[in-house]
Structure formats: C-alpha cells, structure tokens
Design a protein around this motif. Sequence first.
Motif, mmCIF file in Angstrom:
data_model
loop_
_atom_site.group_PDB
_atom_site.id
_atom_site.type_symbol
_atom_site.label_atom_id
_atom_site.label_comp_id
_atom_site.label_asym_id
_atom_site.label_seq_id
_atom_site.Cartn_x
_atom_site.Cartn_y
_atom_site.Cartn_z
ATOM 1 N N LYS A 194 -8.951 -40.991 8.438
ATOM 2 C CA LYS A 194 -9.279 -42.388 8.427
ATOM 3 C C LYS A 194 -8.299 -43.234 7.864
ATOM 4 C CE LYS A 194 -13.670 -40.775 7.075
ATOM 5 N NZ LYS A 194 -15.104 -41.168 6.376
ATOM 6 N N VAL A 195 -8.249 -44.311 8.535
ATOM 7 C CA VAL A 195 -6.611 -45.945 8.390
ATOM 8 C C VAL A 195 -8.305 -47.084 8.240
ATOM 9 C CG1 VAL A 195 -4.825 -46.806 9.373
ATOM 10 C CG2 VAL A 195 -5.591 -44.311 10.536
ATOM 11 N N TYR A 196 -7.716 -46.816 6.834
ATOM 12 C CA TYR A 196 -8.569 -48.905 6.676
ATOM 13 C C TYR A 196 -7.962 -50.187 6.624
ATOM 14 C CZ TYR A 196 -11.809 -44.713 3.488
ATOM 15 O OH TYR A 196 -12.273 -43.738 4.041
ATOM 16 N N ALA A 197 -8.293 -50.553 6.554
ATOM 17 C CA ALA A 197 -7.900 -51.801 6.653
ATOM 18 C C ALA A 197 -8.869 -53.257 6.737
ATOM 19 C CB ALA A 197 -6.442 -52.388 8.219
ATOM 20 N N SER A 198 -8.607 -54.374 6.543
ATOM 21 C CA SER A 198 -10.274 -55.331 6.461
ATOM 22 C C SER A 198 -10.337 -55.959 8.269
ATOM 23 C CB SER A 198 -9.045 -56.644 6.022
ATOM 24 O OG SER A 198 -7.703 -57.014 6.891
ATOM 25 N N PRO A 199 -10.994 -56.285 7.673
ATOM 26 C CA PRO A 199 -11.555 -56.716 8.939
ATOM 27 C C PRO A 199 -10.996 -56.818 10.250
ATOM 28 C CG PRO A 199 -13.724 -56.455 7.520
ATOM 29 C CD PRO A 199 -12.428 -56.712 6.824
ATOM 30 N N GLU A 200 -10.437 -58.048 9.833
ATOM 31 C CA GLU A 200 -9.529 -58.905 10.788
ATOM 32 C C GLU A 200 -8.612 -57.645 11.159
ATOM 33 O OE1 GLU A 200 -11.062 -59.989 8.005
ATOM 34 O OE2 GLU A 200 -11.852 -61.833 8.676
ATOM 35 N N LYS B 62 -4.871 -53.060 14.583
ATOM 36 C CA LYS B 62 -3.957 -52.300 14.156
ATOM 37 C C LYS B 62 -3.527 -50.773 13.912
ATOM 38 C CE LYS B 62 -2.734 -57.281 12.986
ATOM 39 N NZ LYS B 62 -1.618 -57.987 12.055
ATOM 40 N N THR B 63 -5.240 -50.726 13.318
ATOM 41 C CA THR B 63 -5.569 -48.925 12.627
ATOM 42 C C THR B 63 -5.529 -47.857 13.590
ATOM 43 O OG1 THR B 63 -7.712 -49.097 12.389
ATOM 44 C CG2 THR B 63 -6.843 -50.162 11.071
ATOM 45 N N THR B 64 -5.570 -47.966 14.782
ATOM 46 C CA THR B 64 -5.491 -46.952 15.827
ATOM 47 C C THR B 64 -3.879 -46.359 15.997
ATOM 48 O OG1 THR B 64 -7.279 -47.945 16.814
ATOM 49 C CG2 THR B 64 -6.154 -46.905 17.983
ATOM 50 N N TYR B 65 -2.893 -47.401 16.365
ATOM 51 C CA TYR B 65 -1.897 -46.524 16.186
ATOM 52 C C TYR B 65 -1.289 -45.822 14.845
ATOM 53 C CZ TYR B 65 3.042 -46.468 17.834
ATOM 54 O OH TYR B 65 4.085 -45.578 17.821
ATOM 55 N N ALA B 66 -2.064 -46.232 14.122
ATOM 56 C CA ALA B 66 -1.104 -46.060 12.813
ATOM 57 C C ALA B 66 -1.969 -44.657 12.545
ATOM 58 C CB ALA B 66 -2.120 -46.113 11.292
ATOM 59 N N GLY B 67 -3.342 -44.737 13.050
ATOM 60 C CA GLY B 67 -4.273 -43.280 13.205
ATOM 61 C C GLY B 67 -3.747 -41.752 14.144
ATOM 62 N N GLU B 68 -2.766 -42.276 15.292
ATOM 63 C CA GLU B 68 -2.404 -41.534 16.298
ATOM 64 C C GLU B 68 -1.265 -41.237 15.284
ATOM 65 O OE1 GLU B 68 -1.741 -44.367 19.449
ATOM 66 O OE2 GLU B 68 -3.513 -44.207 19.917
ATOM 67 N N VAL B 69 0.213 -41.540 14.911
ATOM 68 C CA VAL B 69 1.003 -41.277 14.513
ATOM 69 C C VAL B 69 1.082 -40.707 13.658
ATOM 70 C CG1 VAL B 69 3.055 -41.999 13.399
ATOM 71 C CG2 VAL B 69 2.670 -43.199 14.928
ATOM 72 N N GLY B 70 0.104 -40.746 12.447
ATOM 73 C CA GLY B 70 -0.720 -40.114 11.473
ATOM 74 C C GLY B 70 -0.473 -38.823 11.896
ATOM 75 N N LYS B 71 -1.547 -38.615 12.834
ATOM 76 C CA LYS B 71 -2.070 -37.019 13.674
ATOM 77 C C LYS B 71 -0.990 -36.796 13.860
ATOM 78 C CE LYS B 71 -4.992 -35.868 17.803
ATOM 79 N NZ LYS B 71 -5.178 -34.549 16.539
ATOM 80 N N LYS B 72 -0.074 -36.849 14.781
ATOM 81 C CA LYS B 72 1.178 -36.326 15.443
ATOM 82 C C LYS B 72 2.172 -35.494 14.142
ATOM 83 C CE LYS B 72 1.119 -38.841 19.341
ATOM 84 N NZ LYS B 72 2.234 -39.563 20.099
ATOM 85 N N THR C 182 -10.894 -47.053 11.123
ATOM 86 C CA THR C 182 -11.107 -46.303 12.124
ATOM 87 C C THR C 182 -11.047 -44.764 11.779
ATOM 88 O OG1 THR C 182 -8.529 -45.952 13.227
ATOM 89 C CG2 THR C 182 -10.418 -47.846 13.607
ATOM 90 N N GLU C 183 -11.430 -44.358 12.728
ATOM 91 C CA GLU C 183 -11.654 -42.355 12.159
ATOM 92 C C GLU C 183 -11.541 -41.341 13.428
ATOM 93 O OE1 GLU C 183 -14.399 -38.780 9.956
ATOM 94 O OE2 GLU C 183 -14.765 -40.753 10.267
ATOM 95 N N THR C 184 -9.828 -40.755 13.026
ATOM 96 C CA THR C 184 -9.190 -39.687 14.031
ATOM 97 C C THR C 184 -10.039 -38.420 13.028
ATOM 98 O OG1 THR C 184 -7.981 -39.020 15.676
ATOM 99 C CG2 THR C 184 -7.135 -40.247 13.284
#
Length: 399
Positions: free
Chosen positions: A322-328, A332-342, A308-310
């Motif tokens: 960008k937050v990379y993870a296995s397709p399954e 779970k990556t959206t929140y990681a991107g939000e915290v990383g951005k902040k 996913t990308e922000t």
Amino acid sequence: KVASLFIAKEPLSYDPTVTRFERGLAETMASFIAWILSHKLLCFLIAATVAFGISTIVLGVQNAELRSEIDDLKSVTTAAPGTTAAPETSTAITTTGTTEAPDDMSKYRLPTTVKPLVYDLYLYPDLDTGLFSGTVVISLNVLSETDSVVLHSNLLTIDNVTIGTETGNFALEDTYELLTITKADGSLFSVGNATIEINFNGDMKNRIVGLYTSSYTTESGESRQIATSKFEPTYARQAFPCFDEPNLKAKYIVHLLKPKDASYIALSNYPVARTEDYDDNNELVTFDETVEMSTYLSCFIVSDFTNTETSFDNMGTSVPLKVYASPENLNKTTYAGEVGKKAIEYYVNYFNMSYPLPKLGEFQIQSILILNVMFCMCINGRKSDFKKISESSIIVYFQ
C-alpha cells in the motif's frame, strides 16, 4: 583648487594660482578613480576580502573571550547532589548544575547485563495539543545479577516506574540520555525474567525526529495534523524509554490512540489486531506482535491519509503493498507502488529468499528529515519524493 581641477572638464592651465603639485595631485586622483571604475569586480573582491578578514578577527577575539568565560565557569561549577525519596514512591533524580563535557565515554553504551524481550507499548498522541503520553511494559531477560536496569530516555518526562508489582526508583542522566532504574529496597535484579512498567509523557511539536507532528493544507485551505515517527539512528528514545541500540532487538505489541473521525487511521509495523473505544472522541488501535527488530525500525503513524494498493509476488505468495498519501496527492502514489513492486520482487528473486513480513507500505510525509526512512514493513518518504521524477529512488528494506 585640487577639487576644481579634478571635476573640471578642461585643464585649468590659464589659472596662474594652480601649482604644479596641485595639478599633479588632481591628475593622480583622476587616474585612480578611472582605474577603479574600469576594475569594479576586482575592487569589490578586494573590499569583500578585507571585510571578511576584519570580521574573522573580531569573531576570533569574541570566541577567545567566550572560551575564557567558559573555562572560568568550569572551574567554579559543581554538580548538585542528587536525592532519593523514600522507598514508598518513585523517585526522579536528574543530574544538574554542571557544564563539564562528558568524560565517561563508556556510558554512551548500555550495560550488557539486561536484554529486552518484548515492548508492550501504549502511545496516546494528542493532535490538537501536540503532546503525547504513554506507557511501556518491557519484558526483560536479566543475564547477570545487577543492582540497576539502564536504558535510554531523552526529552521525556518520566512519571513513575513499577518493577514487577513494586514501585521503583529512577534517575535521569541528561548528558548520556540514560534512565537508570533501581529497586526501592536496594535489592538486586536476579538472573531470569523481569518486567518493568514506565509511565511517561512528551512533546511532539517543533521537531522532525522522534514522535512528532506534521501537517498539510487541503485544497480548501484547511490545515490537517498528523503524528508520525522518525527513529533512525537514535531517536526512538525521544518517543518511549527503550534500549536504543540496534543490536538489542525485541518484539513489539503496539497500541496507538487515534481520533474516532472515520477519515483517520493508525499505522504501525504489523497489521491491526483490533480497534476498541477509548473515550468519546478516540479509539485505541492494537497491532499484532512483531518479529524481533531494532528500535529504529519501529513505526507509529496517525493520519487521515488514504492509499492505493497493489501486491507483489513473494515466491508464489501475494503480499499487499500500500502507498499512503494525503487525498490531494493520492494520484502521485501509483508510480510509487509500481516501483516498489518491481524493486522488492527483484530482491526476492536475486537473493532467492522470501519477504518475511505480512505486508509492506510506503508513506508520504511533508516534513520528513531525509529522503527515505526505513521501517520494518513501512517506507516513509517526503512529499516531493513521490513525484515521478524521483520515484526510482525509493528504498525497500528487508528485515
């Protein structure tokens, strides 16, 4: 008689054959058993303490015997002399045959006669076999005249070394994880620039540091292999020969082999410069030259992960995150991107200093050794750390 008295439900006072001593002994045994039954925990602790004490004594005796055997071996063991082949070919000299502890502590630090400038690194990981090969061309600045170039190498097989256009000799010291390179004709390295090319190979299996393989299972039950790296603090030397000390920063031009399978990607510290066909089954991905950085910050990943990308505001400039993870686990990556951005925007504003690199990424790895591993531009975390409960612990690193 004592046993009869002990198990009898009623006193055997009518039995004239029972003596006072026998009756007293039976009563004492009954009282002792009753005490044990009423103090079970205490008795267990006493028994466990006694057992532990006996075990400690036995292990201590065995340890003393082993130390004695080691001392005996030390007194009779000598190192086998190294040999150097003719100047026409590269020569591998490996220190062997000694069990003595290292006594030259200075060898744990590299000489200051040479400084790396650029690593032009080719890595060819084979996800099927778990093996890899590689070539590194190191551009050097020789600061003072020297008869050798000393760098780090550990758990790698060195195939050959070239100094400029001439074949060189090399020696491995496993104890200190050193690779010493000398000229075949015995001449010195002159002050100025020099180039050394090293061909090597290694194993990625059964490890979680250096360059290693990891895997995950898809929802359909298929096992998928990836290759990734963990170099902090001193494991880059397990992936390629290098000057593995944090003060010896250099630039990197990275070339990574990946399967032609469209689902597979190759990642490193900087953006992709180009992708070329390597053979029928693989492609070679070349990345832009990096800024100067320590070896432990370099990062190499080959996987079939998606992302996913922000983006974050970098003092008026938008930088992709960008937050990379296995397709399954992509959900779970959206929140990681939000915290990383902040987090990164907070530090940019706090220090009033822009993030100096062209991109930033976070990567989920199933078997990573520690909570988060910092790379220049790339953050790795365990699969479990991408769950919302622990997302706030993500670390953002500034080069």
